[in-house]
Design an enzyme around this catalytic site. Structure first.
Site, short mmCIF file in Angstrom:
data_model
loop_
_atom_site.label_atom_id
_atom_site.label_comp_id
_atom_site.label_asym_id
_atom_site.label_seq_id
_atom_site.Cartn_x
_atom_site.Cartn_y
_atom_site.Cartn_z
N ASN A 11 0.88 -1.17 0.00
CA ASN A 11 0.00 0.00 0.00
C ASN A 11 0.92 1.22 0.00
O ASN A 11 1.55 1.52 1.02
CB ASN A 11 -0.88 -0.05 1.25
CG ASN A 11 -2.03 0.93 1.25
OD1 ASN A 11 -2.59 1.20 2.29
ND2 ASN A 11 -2.41 1.48 0.11
N CYS A 73 -5.33 6.49 7.88
CA CYS A 73 -4.78 5.35 7.16
C CYS A 73 -3.68 4.75 8.02
O CYS A 73 -2.72 5.44 8.38
CB CYS A 73 -4.22 5.79 5.80
SG CYS A 73 -3.32 4.47 4.95
N GLY A 74 -3.82 3.47 8.35
CA GLY A 74 -2.86 2.83 9.22
C GLY A 74 -1.51 2.60 8.56
O GLY A 74 -0.46 2.79 9.18
N ASN A 75 -1.52 2.20 7.29
CA ASN A 75 -0.25 1.91 6.62
C ASN A 75 0.60 3.17 6.46
O ASN A 75 1.82 3.14 6.69
CB ASN A 75 -0.51 1.28 5.25
CG ASN A 75 -0.97 -0.17 5.37
OD1 ASN A 75 -0.52 -0.90 6.24
ND2 ASN A 75 -1.88 -0.56 4.51
N ASN A 162 -12.36 6.39 9.84
CA ASN A 162 -12.94 6.34 8.50
C ASN A 162 -13.86 5.12 8.44
O ASN A 162 -13.70 4.18 9.22
CB ASN A 162 -11.86 6.29 7.41
CG ASN A 162 -10.90 5.13 7.60
OD1 ASN A 162 -10.92 4.43 8.60
ND2 ASN A 162 -10.03 4.93 6.64
N HIS A 164 -15.82 1.66 7.51
CA HIS A 164 -15.55 0.34 6.94
C HIS A 164 -16.77 -0.54 7.12
O HIS A 164 -17.48 -0.44 8.13
CB HIS A 164 -14.37 -0.34 7.65
CG HIS A 164 -13.07 0.35 7.45
ND1 HIS A 164 -12.18 -0.03 6.48
CD2 HIS A 164 -12.51 1.39 8.11
CE1 HIS A 164 -11.11 0.76 6.54
NE2 HIS A 164 -11.29 1.64 7.52
N GLU A 213 -10.65 -0.07 -1.25
CA GLU A 213 -10.55 1.16 -0.48
C GLU A 213 -11.34 2.29 -1.15
O GLU A 213 -11.23 2.50 -2.37
CB GLU A 213 -9.10 1.58 -0.32
CG GLU A 213 -8.31 0.68 0.62
CD GLU A 213 -7.03 1.33 1.10
OE1 GLU A 213 -7.11 2.49 1.58
OE2 GLU A 213 -5.97 0.71 0.99
N ARG A 214 -12.09 3.00 -0.34
CA ARG A 214 -12.85 4.15 -0.81
C ARG A 214 -11.90 5.18 -1.44
O ARG A 214 -10.91 5.58 -0.84
CB ARG A 214 -13.59 4.78 0.39
CG ARG A 214 -14.40 6.01 0.06
CD ARG A 214 -15.02 6.61 1.32
NE ARG A 214 -14.02 7.07 2.27
CZ ARG A 214 -14.30 7.81 3.35
NH1 ARG A 214 -15.54 8.15 3.62
NH2 ARG A 214 -13.34 8.19 4.17
N CYS A 222 -4.50 -2.64 3.76
CA CYS A 222 -5.17 -1.49 4.36
C CYS A 222 -5.09 -1.65 5.88
O CYS A 222 -5.60 -2.61 6.43
CB CYS A 222 -6.63 -1.42 3.91
SG CYS A 222 -7.56 -0.07 4.68
N GLY A 223 -4.41 -0.70 6.53
CA GLY A 223 -4.23 -0.79 7.98
C GLY A 223 -5.52 -0.61 8.75
O GLY A 223 -5.85 -1.43 9.62
N GLY A 225 -8.45 -0.98 7.56
CA GLY A 225 -9.31 -2.09 7.17
C GLY A 225 -8.98 -3.36 7.92
O GLY A 225 -9.87 -4.15 8.28
#
Length: 290
Positions: A11, A73-75, A162, A164, A213-214, A222-223, A225
């Protein structure tokens, strides 16, 4: 414009350092930077900014590849923490202000090109209103039914800053992600659209997950996610409080001890390359870099 390119399990992100130069970002510029043929190529852009007070160490704003803003965003949070330690090797712990609040990141291991980072991802929100459903907003976001080609998919909603929605399937390889993903993302039920996770529980501590991912599409990882998937699995009593989430790009370790508690995520961050972006697009008047 100077940049550095990083990825977390595939990612990938363009990082722009607002400590070193003034960055003025627009959706048009974000799209140009993320263009994989005419730009640098990435799933998103993160702008790193100096803190405005002592409650955090740096600020991060995130743009998706389509130019929309991502709350969290985690990543990329892991990547930003690793980049910050690259610049200041004596500091391994970072408080990063995002649109979803302040996230704490701990750089566990570090080299000049890669790191392993743990992020406290915040407390998940579990009500329908938290994922943009406007009806019965205070009800738990469970048993959300969406018909797809004659099949009823049952989703659990989780906000990690965000939105999910997660559904559990028997065979993840049989899921037409490129078809179902965008249709669920844009379902009128979700007022702000949503990220979509399809997950298969492999054991009591392993989950295989793929993500749409949106604002981006299919990504390798996706972190947020992964965190939402673990939370949904715990809520549905499919796993215990810790599991390895296996994504197309690799593995993340996720822990959640229950309602009202934060989610912890551990995974890698890797620098790919750095350089100067000199591209001027057709709409170059829409942005300014000083």
């Amino acid at each position: 414009m100077r940049f550095t390119k990083w990825h977390g399990l595939g990612n990938d992100f363009v990082l722009l350092d607002g400590f070193d130069e003034k960055v003025v970002m627009t959706p048009s510029l974000a799209r140009q930077l993320c263009d994989r043929k005419r730009g640098i190529g990435a799933d998103g852009v993160a702008i790193i900014l100096p803190p405005e007070d002592s409650h955090y160490d740096l600020e991060m704003s995130i743009y998706n590849a389509d130019g929309t803003i991502a709350e969290m965003c985690g990543n990329v949070t892991r990547c930003v923490a690793a980049y910050a330690t690259q610049k200041q090797p004596d500091q391994k712990q970072w408080r990063i202000l995002t649109a979803a609040g302040v996230m704490s990141a701990d750089v566990i291991t570090y080299t000049t090109q890669a790191a392993e980072v743990t992020v406290m991802m915040g407390i998940p929100e579990l009500q329908r209103g938290d994922i943009g459903i406007t009806s019965d907003k205070e009800q738990l976001a469970q048993n959300i039914r969406i018909d797809m080609d004659g099949k009823t998919l049952i989703f659990t909603g989780v906000s990690m800053g965000n939105p999910h929605v997660v559904t559990f399937v028997d065979d993840i390889d049989a899921v037409p992600l490129d078809d179902w993903g965008p249709r669920v993302e844009s379902n009128p039920l979700f007022s702000e659209k949503t990220n979509v996770e399809f997950a298969q529980v492999l054991s009591s501590n392993e989950i295989r997950m793929r993500v749409w991912e949106r604002g981006v599409g299919i990504t390798e990882a996706c972190g947020t996610g992964s965190c939402a998937t673990l939370v949904a699995a715990v809520i549905n009593k499919l796993v215990r409080d810790t599991a390895t989430v296996i994504l197309d790009g690799g593995r993340l370790q996720i822990t959640w001890s229950g309602v009202g508690q934060p989610v912890q995520m551990t995974g890698p961050a890797v620098e790919v390359f750095s350089g100067e972006y000199k591209g001027i697009g057709e709409n170059d008047d829409e942005y300014t870099i000083n």
